[in-house]
Design an enzyme around this catalytic site. Structure first.
Site, PDB file in Angstrom:
ATOM      1  NE  ARG A  17      -3.441   2.394   2.741  1.00 43.96           N
ATOM      2  CZ  ARG A  17      -3.220   3.245   3.746  1.00 43.96           C
ATOM      3  NH1 ARG A  17      -2.349   2.968   4.700  1.00 43.96           N
ATOM      4  NH2 ARG A  17      -3.878   4.375   3.818  1.00 43.96           N
ATOM      5  CG  HIS A  42      -0.932   8.876   3.520  1.00 44.73           C
ATOM      6  ND1 HIS A  42      -1.086   7.521   3.744  1.00 44.73           N
ATOM      7  CD2 HIS A  42      -0.551   9.396   4.712  1.00 44.73           C
ATOM      8  CE1 HIS A  42      -0.801   7.235   5.008  1.00 44.73           C
ATOM      9  NE2 HIS A  42      -0.470   8.363   5.619  1.00 44.73           N
ATOM     10  CD  GLU A  52      -4.598   7.575   9.988  1.00 46.23           C
ATOM     11  OE1 GLU A  52      -4.073   8.631  10.380  1.00 46.23           O
ATOM     12  OE2 GLU A  52      -4.277   6.466  10.425  1.00 46.23           O
ATOM     13  CG  ASN A  68      -5.029   3.383   8.785  1.00 41.30           C
ATOM     14  OD1 ASN A  68      -5.194   2.412   8.041  1.00 41.30           O
ATOM     15  ND2 ASN A  68      -4.482   4.510   8.376  1.00 41.30           N
ATOM     16  CE1 TYR A  75      -0.012   2.794  13.599  1.00 42.25           C
ATOM     17  CE2 TYR A  75      -1.950   3.859  12.678  1.00 42.25           C
ATOM     18  CZ  TYR A  75      -0.684   3.305  12.522  1.00 42.25           C
ATOM     19  OH  TYR A  75      -0.104   3.272  11.284  1.00 42.25           O
ATOM     20  CD  GLU A 132      -1.464   3.950   8.041  1.00 42.68           C
ATOM     21  OE1 GLU A 132      -1.181   4.402   9.182  1.00 42.68           O
ATOM     22  OE2 GLU A 132      -1.621   4.672   7.046  1.00 42.68           O
TER      23      GLU A 132
HETATM   24  C1  FCB Z   1      -1.075   7.180  10.783  1.00 41.23           C
HETATM   25  C2  FCB Z   1      -0.661   7.692   9.412  1.00 41.23           C
HETATM   26  C3  FCB Z   1       0.655   7.158   8.935  1.00 41.23           C
HETATM   27  C4  FCB Z   1       1.662   7.035  10.052  1.00 41.23           C
HETATM   28  C5  FCB Z   1       1.067   6.306  11.240  1.00 41.23           C
HETATM   29  C6  FCB Z   1       2.025   6.116  12.373  1.00 41.23           C
HETATM   30  O1  FCB Z   1      -1.903   8.105  11.385  1.00 41.23           O
HETATM   31  O2  FCB Z   1      -1.637   7.364   8.459  1.00 41.23           O
HETATM   32  O3  FCB Z   1       1.112   7.973   7.887  1.00 41.23           O
HETATM   33  O4  FCB Z   1       2.166   8.262  10.371  1.00 41.23           O
HETATM   34  O5  FCB Z   1      -0.054   6.987  11.694  1.00 41.23           O
END
Ligand code: FCB
Length: 477
Positions: A92, A136, A181, A309, A311, A382
């Site tokens: 990607r 992006h 995002e 995504n 995290y 992600e």
């Molecule tokens: C996300 C972004 C990516 C990267 C990660 C850690 O928010 O999409 O570009 O910075 O975080």
């Protein structure tokens, strides 16, 4: 609100049985143009908002810029070879808008398109499925000068750009993500100003969020018409939002932040409406006059997949007297209308970004999107972690990152077992890169980059991930 049950603060899981993923599961890794390409002024590329921002003193840690980054623009064939050695099924990447349409409007820059055509051909030649993200975060600076995402016309410009990329690459790229995002583009870019273009106005952030989604919808319609075989989606960054306690005020704080972080995008895109509680929360910020008749029908144009995504989790509480405002995504200015909500840290293990490690949150997030919003195939576009790495005897043994991936893949498998149509997973990131406002000080890569020599060293996590891909799953531990 996503989860009223206060899940336990679980960190990295470090044990588990062998797990096999469904046949054809799409194992990938992700990057983004400004974070890796460099060659900022070559091949007809002109500045984006990130060039301007990173060259403005005080915006990025240590004054780092993406001018050179990982020099991927010049080293692309070698980087694709590394991907092939890892056995990646998909890669990607994002297209830099100012590389292929330098002014953000008008004709294409053939040299820029040629770079991505070479990249796509190189990937296909190695049996790696290209996954293209159109946006992006690198808005051409002339479009920001004309008002940026708070201006409605930017949505139309984005659709034209999408068409231009589809004309050039639509014959060989199957998977398309419109936006990466949009929360970050809107609320970090125009709310807190922690990201480019660095503006800080709550109403502008809300307008930007709407116009980003409008651009997404217009782009989907254009791509659908010209490339009916394409698989089209959007990538949103989602978080379970948990109240710190059962107190009604904390529960309401969680509802509000969930509205701004998640439902602001999920509801318009997948249901064709803004949530009523969210528009009520934002009453003092905007009257939503920027939402025109027909916009939500465009925004909710049918998709083929949803990219998520993931995290971390947000844990929030009602305001307390005397609480210190915090920076970055916890900054009050990221949360228009809910500036006084407090983000709570639970004391569980964190990454080098200070993001709490919460693998069960991935199960919750995937299940929520599937159970509350859509039957569409989902992809984790992600997931990953920054840790402080070191080269020792020519090796980088990134055990923490490896454990993070392992825990989150176990969570992904759990979601699949619970019925979520999860079809693929992209590790963030293929290689260390320019981590936005943090510059090169945060490393997310499975491949170490020596920024002095541009040498690449696959870390332990890269070797481990190659084995995951080879066996289509996780070994027992
Ligand atoms: C996300 C972004 C990516 C990267 C990660 C850690 O928010 O999409 O570009 O910075 O975080």
């Amino acid at each position: 609100m996503s989860n009223p049950h206060h899940p336990p603060a679980v960190g990295v899981l470090d044990q588990g049985p062998e797990l096999t993923f469904p046949p054809g599961f799409l194992w990938g890794a992700a990057t983004a143009a400004y974070q890796i390409e460099g060659a900022a002024t070559e091949g007809g590329r002109t500045p984006s908002i990130w060039d301007t921002f990173s060259h403005t003193e005080g915006r990025v840690v240590a004054g780092h810029t993406g001018d050179v980054a990982c020099d991927h623009y010049h080293r692309m064939p070698d980087d694709v070879r590394l991907m092939a050695e890892m056995g990646l099924k998909s890669y990607r990447f994002s297209v830099a808008w100012p590389r292929v349409q330098p002014n953000g409007s008008g004709p294409a820059n053939q040299q820029g398109l040629d770079f991505y055509r070479r990249l796509v051909d190189e990937l296909l030649g190695h049996g790696i499925e290209p996954w293209l993200t159109l946006y992006h975060w690198d808005l051409p600076q002339p479009l920001e000068d004309a008002g940026g995402w708070p201006a409605r016309d930017t949505a139309a410009r984005f659709a034209d750009y999408a068409q231009l990329v589809a004309d050039a690459l639509g014959d060989r790229v199957k998977y398309w993500t419109t936006l990466n995002e949009p929360w970050c583009s809107a609320f970090l870019g125009y709310g807190s100003g922690a990201h480019a273009p660095g503006r800080s106005d709550g109403a502008d952030a809300v307008r930007a969020g709407h116009h980003l989604m409008l651009g997404h919808g217009l782009a989907v319609q254009a791509l659908r018409a010209s490339r009916p075989q394409a698989q089209l989606g959007i990538t949103v960054n989602l978080y379970p939002v948990t109240p710190a306690t059962d107190a009604p005020a904390d529960v309401d704080a969680a509802r509000r932040i969930d509205g701004l972080a998640n439902r602001f995008f999920l509801d318009p895109v997948l249901r064709g409406s803004y949530p009523a509680d969210l528009t009520a929360d934002l009453r003092e910020v905007t009257d939503f006059g920027h939402v025109h008749d027909g916009d939500l029908a465009v925004i909710s144009s049918p998709l083929d997949l949803v990219g998520i995504n993931y995290y971390s989790r947000h844990v929030v509480a009602a305001p307390v007297e005397g609480a210190e405002p915090e920076p970055y995504w916890r900054a009050p200015s990221c949360w228009p209308g809910s500036e006084d909500v407090r983000f709570v840290t639970r004391g569980v293990p964190v990454t080098d970004m200070d993001w709490e490690i919460d693998a069960p949150g991935l199960v919750e997030t995937l299940r929520r999107v599937h159970e509350e919003y859509t039957d569409l195939p989902l992809y984790v576009t992600e997931n990953g972690s920054a840790f402080v790495d070191a080269v020792v005897d020519g090796r980088v043994d990134d055990v923490d990152r490896l454990a993070y991936f392992d825990a989150h893949l176990r969570a992904a498998h759990e979601a699949i077992s619970a019925g979520v149509p999860l079809r693929g997973y992209f590790a963030w990131s293929l290689m260390d890169n320019f981590e936005w406002a943090w510059g090169y000080t945060k490393r997310f890569g499975m491949i170490w980059i020596d920024y002095d020599t541009q040498a690449r060293i696959p870390k332990s996590s890269a070797r481990w991930y190659a084995e995951v891909i080879r066996r289509n799953g996780l070994a027992a531990q």
